[in-house]
Design a protein around this motif. Sequence first.
Motif, PDB file in Angstrom:
ATOM      1  N   SER A 190      12.136  43.467  70.092  1.00  0.00           N
ATOM      2  CA  SER A 190      12.056  42.613  71.082  1.00  0.00           C
ATOM      3  C   SER A 190      13.219  42.928  72.089  1.00  0.00           C
ATOM      4  N   VAL A 191      14.402  43.215  72.240  1.00  0.00           N
ATOM      5  CA  VAL A 191      15.201  43.672  72.683  1.00  0.00           C
ATOM      6  C   VAL A 191      15.360  44.862  73.437  1.00  0.00           C
ATOM      7  N   THR A 192      14.346  45.323  72.571  1.00  0.00           N
ATOM      8  CA  THR A 192      14.241  47.311  72.957  1.00  0.00           C
ATOM      9  C   THR A 192      12.734  46.789  74.089  1.00  0.00           C
ATOM     10  N   ARG A 193      11.746  46.155  73.533  1.00  0.00           N
ATOM     11  CA  ARG A 193      10.208  46.037  74.472  1.00  0.00           C
ATOM     12  C   ARG A 193      11.106  45.363  76.023  1.00  0.00           C
ATOM     13  N   GLU A 194      11.744  44.647  75.932  1.00  0.00           N
ATOM     14  CA  GLU A 194      11.811  43.593  76.836  1.00  0.00           C
ATOM     15  C   GLU A 194      12.699  44.524  78.317  1.00  0.00           C
ATOM     16  N   SER A 195      13.873  45.346  77.749  1.00  0.00           N
ATOM     17  CA  SER A 195      14.122  46.134  78.360  1.00  0.00           C
ATOM     18  C   SER A 195      13.406  47.722  78.385  1.00  0.00           C
ATOM     19  N   VAL A 196      12.702  48.323  78.152  1.00  0.00           N
ATOM     20  CA  VAL A 196      11.656  48.988  79.099  1.00  0.00           C
ATOM     21  C   VAL A 196      10.724  48.380  79.893  1.00  0.00           C
ATOM     22  N   HIS A 197      10.063  46.991  79.924  1.00  0.00           N
ATOM     23  CA  HIS A 197      10.036  46.238  80.244  1.00  0.00           C
ATOM     24  C   HIS A 197      10.513  46.696  82.014  1.00  0.00           C
ATOM     25  N   GLU A 198      11.839  45.748  81.581  1.00  0.00           N
ATOM     26  CA  GLU A 198      12.942  45.663  82.872  1.00  0.00           C
ATOM     27  C   GLU A 198      12.969  47.565  83.442  1.00  0.00           C
ATOM     28  N   ARG A 199      12.709  48.011  82.754  1.00  0.00           N
ATOM     29  CA  ARG A 199      13.479  49.329  83.085  1.00  0.00           C
ATOM     30  C   ARG A 199      12.363  49.713  84.184  1.00  0.00           C
ATOM     31  N   GLN A 200      10.990  49.683  84.012  1.00  0.00           N
ATOM     32  CA  GLN A 200       9.765  50.117  84.998  1.00  0.00           C
ATOM     33  C   GLN A 200       9.882  49.195  86.210  1.00  0.00           C
ATOM     34  N   TRP A 201      10.450  48.063  85.608  1.00  0.00           N
ATOM     35  CA  TRP A 201      10.740  47.079  87.171  1.00  0.00           C
ATOM     36  C   TRP A 201      11.674  47.357  87.619  1.00  0.00           C
ATOM     37  N   LEU A 202      12.295  47.565  87.331  1.00  0.00           N
ATOM     38  CA  LEU A 202      13.726  48.609  87.913  1.00  0.00           C
ATOM     39  C   LEU A 202      13.233  49.748  89.196  1.00  0.00           C
ATOM     40  N   LEU A 203      12.633  50.650  88.520  1.00  0.00           N
ATOM     41  CA  LEU A 203      12.238  51.663  89.079  1.00  0.00           C
ATOM     42  C   LEU A 203      11.505  51.324  90.286  1.00  0.00           C
ATOM     43  N   ARG A 204      11.178  51.098  90.619  1.00  0.00           N
ATOM     44  CA  ARG A 204       9.197  50.247  91.346  1.00  0.00           C
ATOM     45  C   ARG A 204      10.509  49.627  92.209  1.00  0.00           C
ATOM     46  N   ALA A 205      11.480  48.326  91.879  1.00  0.00           N
ATOM     47  CA  ALA A 205      11.763  47.593  93.024  1.00  0.00           C
ATOM     48  C   ALA A 205      13.253  47.635  93.717  1.00  0.00           C
ATOM     49  N   ALA A 206      14.026  48.895  92.725  1.00  0.00           N
ATOM     50  CA  ALA A 206      14.692  49.661  93.246  1.00  0.00           C
ATOM     51  C   ALA A 206      15.447  51.165  93.427  1.00  0.00           C
ATOM     52  N   PRO A 207      14.178  51.359  94.320  1.00  0.00           N
ATOM     53  CA  PRO A 207      13.440  53.281  94.065  1.00  0.00           C
ATOM     54  C   PRO A 207      14.763  54.064  94.535  1.00  0.00           C
ATOM     55  N   HIS A 208      15.908  55.385  93.911  1.00  0.00           N
ATOM     56  CA  HIS A 208      17.417  56.437  95.354  1.00  0.00           C
ATOM     57  C   HIS A 208      17.595  54.965  94.279  1.00  0.00           C
ATOM     58  N   LEU A 209      18.308  53.482  94.375  1.00  0.00           N
ATOM     59  CA  LEU A 209      19.122  53.722  93.220  1.00  0.00           C
ATOM     60  C   LEU A 209      18.860  53.383  91.561  1.00  0.00           C
ATOM     61  N   TYR A 234       8.702  54.410  72.392  1.00  0.00           N
ATOM     62  CA  TYR A 234       9.219  53.539  73.015  1.00  0.00           C
ATOM     63  C   TYR A 234       7.932  53.785  74.323  1.00  0.00           C
ATOM     64  N   ASP A 235       7.555  54.608  74.247  1.00  0.00           N
ATOM     65  CA  ASP A 235       6.717  55.194  75.441  1.00  0.00           C
ATOM     66  C   ASP A 235       5.222  53.876  75.565  1.00  0.00           C
ATOM     67  N   VAL A 236       4.633  53.701  74.698  1.00  0.00           N
ATOM     68  CA  VAL A 236       3.892  52.529  74.422  1.00  0.00           C
ATOM     69  C   VAL A 236       4.542  51.441  75.045  1.00  0.00           C
ATOM     70  N   MET A 237       5.892  50.945  75.037  1.00  0.00           N
ATOM     71  CA  MET A 237       6.111  50.324  75.587  1.00  0.00           C
ATOM     72  C   MET A 237       6.431  50.007  76.064  1.00  0.00           C
ATOM     73  N   GLY A 238       6.662  50.469  77.217  1.00  0.00           N
ATOM     74  CA  GLY A 238       6.790  51.174  78.977  1.00  0.00           C
ATOM     75  C   GLY A 238       5.697  51.270  78.495  1.00  0.00           C
ATOM     76  N   ARG A 239       4.878  51.108  78.578  1.00  0.00           N
ATOM     77  CA  ARG A 239       3.182  51.115  78.825  1.00  0.00           C
ATOM     78  C   ARG A 239       3.299  52.955  79.984  1.00  0.00           C
ATOM     79  N   ILE A 240       3.535  53.657  79.155  1.00  0.00           N
ATOM     80  CA  ILE A 240       4.093  55.134  79.833  1.00  0.00           C
ATOM     81  C   ILE A 240       3.631  56.015  78.778  1.00  0.00           C
TER      82      ILE A 240
END
Length: 540
Positions: A84-103, A131-137
Motif C-alpha cells: 500500500s505504501v508503494t501504490r500510494e507513492s507511485v500515484h503521488e509521483r504521477q501527480w507531482l510530475l503533472r502538478a510541479a513540472p520542472h521541479l 511497479y508500472d501497473v501501480m503507476g498506470r504507466i
Amino acid sequence: MSHSAPTHWNQSWRKQSWSELESSAWDVIIVGGGITGAGIFREAVNAGLRTLLVEQHDFSFGTSSRSSKLVHGGMRYLRNRQFSVTRESVHERQWLLRAAPHLVTPLSFLLPHYNHYSVSRSALHTGIIIYDVMGRIWKHRSYKPQQIANAIPFLDQHGISGAFHYYDAEVDDSRLVLRLLREGAALGGTALNYAKVERFLRTRNGTVCGVQLRDFSDMEHRHTAAVQAAVVINASGPWSDELRAILNAPARLRKQRGSHLIFPHKIIPLQQAVTLYHPEDRRAMFALPWEGVTLIGTTDIDHAADLEAAQDEPCASQEEIQYLMQAARATFPDLDLTRDDILSTFAGIRPIINTGKALPSQESRAHLVWEEEGLLTITGGKLTVFRRMAWDVLQSVRSRLNGKPPFPTRKRFFNKLPVLPADLPMSHEDWFYLAGRYGSDTPHLIAAADTPDLTQIDPLPNLWAELRWAARSEAVVHLDDLLLRRVRLGLLLPDGARGILPRIRPLVQAELEWNDARWAQEVNIYHGIWERYYSPNPIG
Ligand code: FAD
C-alpha cells in the motif's frame, strides 16, 4: 494577495509578522517547516484557514533537505511487501510530475541483474511490472548485457545477466518545501523560520490551544510570543517525540540515519540512475544524477541518542562512508574511486514509527496521525506522499476548524507556472529550471537580476541570480541557509563553494543587510558547519 505580488521575506517582514502573532485569531498552527508541515500549510491555506507555520531552525533544515531526492514508490518496499505504501507513492509521483513540472522531473533508472543475485531475474521483472501497473504507466524495458555496456560502460559487467529500465522521478527537496511555503504565503498564510515552540498553551481542562514561541533569528533570542489557535499540529518529523515529551507522552519513534556521498559528475558521469545492491549485505541502494552531480546512498542505521545530543546536525560516520564507498567501487570498478573523489556528504534522520522490527530497513514507511491532549501529531511517511499526509491530518481535525472545510479541498498545491515571456533573457532550459524551483516568483527573480547573473554557475544548472533573490526574499538568516538549502552550492561545489564566495558576496551582502564584520562572521560559521557535517570527512 495576487499570485504575481512577491512577498519579500526580509527583516521588516519578520518584524511585522512577529508583531501580529499574538493578536491574530489562528485556525491552525503547524509546528515544523519540513515537507510535512509545508504540505499541511498549503492545504490549510487552500481551505481558507488562518494558518501559521513555525520552524525552529531554517525551512527544510530537518530531514526534508537530506533525502535521497527521489519522488518514488520505492521498489524496495515491494520486496518488504509494503504494497500500500508503494501504490500510494507511485500515484503521488504521477501527480507531482503533472502538478510541479520542472521541479519534479522524470528520472530514468537502470536495475541490473547479476548471476550471483539471490533474487531471480524473473522476480525482479515481476516487481518492475507491478511497479508500472501501480503507476498506470507501461514504460519499462529489458536490456541485454551489450545494451547495458553501451548505456553505462563503467558499470560492473562481470556476471551481468541483463537489466531492466524503468522510470521514477527526482526533486530538489528543499526547493519543494520552499515553493509550497512561498506560494501558500502569497495566498495569505504566515510561515516563520527561526521560531521555536518551547511549550504549549493549555485550556483550563488541559487541552492544547496554542504555543509559546521564541525568536531565534537574532543573536539575543529574547523575543517570545504566546500564540493561540483552534488546532495545533506537530509536524516536527524526527523531533516529534521531543515535542510530545512536553505533554509527558511516551516516545514512539525509531530514529534512523541515512547518509549520502556526492561525487562530481565528471568522476561518475551517470546520465541515468542505477539501483544497486550492496556487495556485503545486499541492501538496495541508488546512484543518481542530480543537479549536476552524482549522489550515492543511502544507509539505514539506528541513530544513537548520545550522537543526537552531541551534534547540532546529523552527519555521515566514517563507517557509513566506507560502506558507501564499498558499494560505489563494486558498482563502478573501472572508475577507481577513492575517498578523495568525494565532493561532499550529508545525512538525515528518518522519523519512523517504532514497531520493534529487527532491522531498521524493515520498519514500515507508512505515516500515522494521532491526538494527545488536543495536540495532533503526524509523522512517518515519505516526502513523496506529503499531499496525502496533509489531507489525513486536516481531515482528522475538520470538526474543530472554522467552517468545517472538507478535505481534500481540490485546490492546487502548486500555482501554475508563469507564462514563458517572449523576450527571454536566457535559454528556455534555464527559464524552466527557474520556473520549477521558484514558481510564481520567477518573473520577479528575473526582474531583480543583472543580466550577467542570468547565467549558469559552471558546471551546475543553477544561475547566479538565484542567490540575490533568495537573499532578498526567502527569509535567509544565516549563510548556511543560503548555501545549503535555498541554492545547494555547499553540496554541489568543491570545498562547500568556498572558491566562489567573493563572487557571491556582492550579490547578497546588501540584500541581507550584513556589514563586513557580520559577513566575515557568517563565512566563519558556515565553514565550521560545512567541515563538521557536510565535508567529505565530516567530524560531527
Ligand atoms: P523534517 O523535514 O525533519 O521537518 C521537521 C521540522 O520540524 C524540522 O525542520 C525541525 O527543525 C522542526 N522542528 C522540530 N522541533 C521544532 C520546534 N520545537 N519548533 C519549531 N520547529 C521544530 N522520502 C522520499 O519520498 N523520497 C526519498 O528519496 C527519501 N529519501 C530519504 C533519505 C533519507 C536518508 C532519509 C532520512 C529520508 C528519506 N525520505 C525520502 C523520507 C523523507 O525525507 C522524510 O519522510 C521527510 O523529509 C520528513 O519530513 P518532515 O517534514 O516530517 O520532517
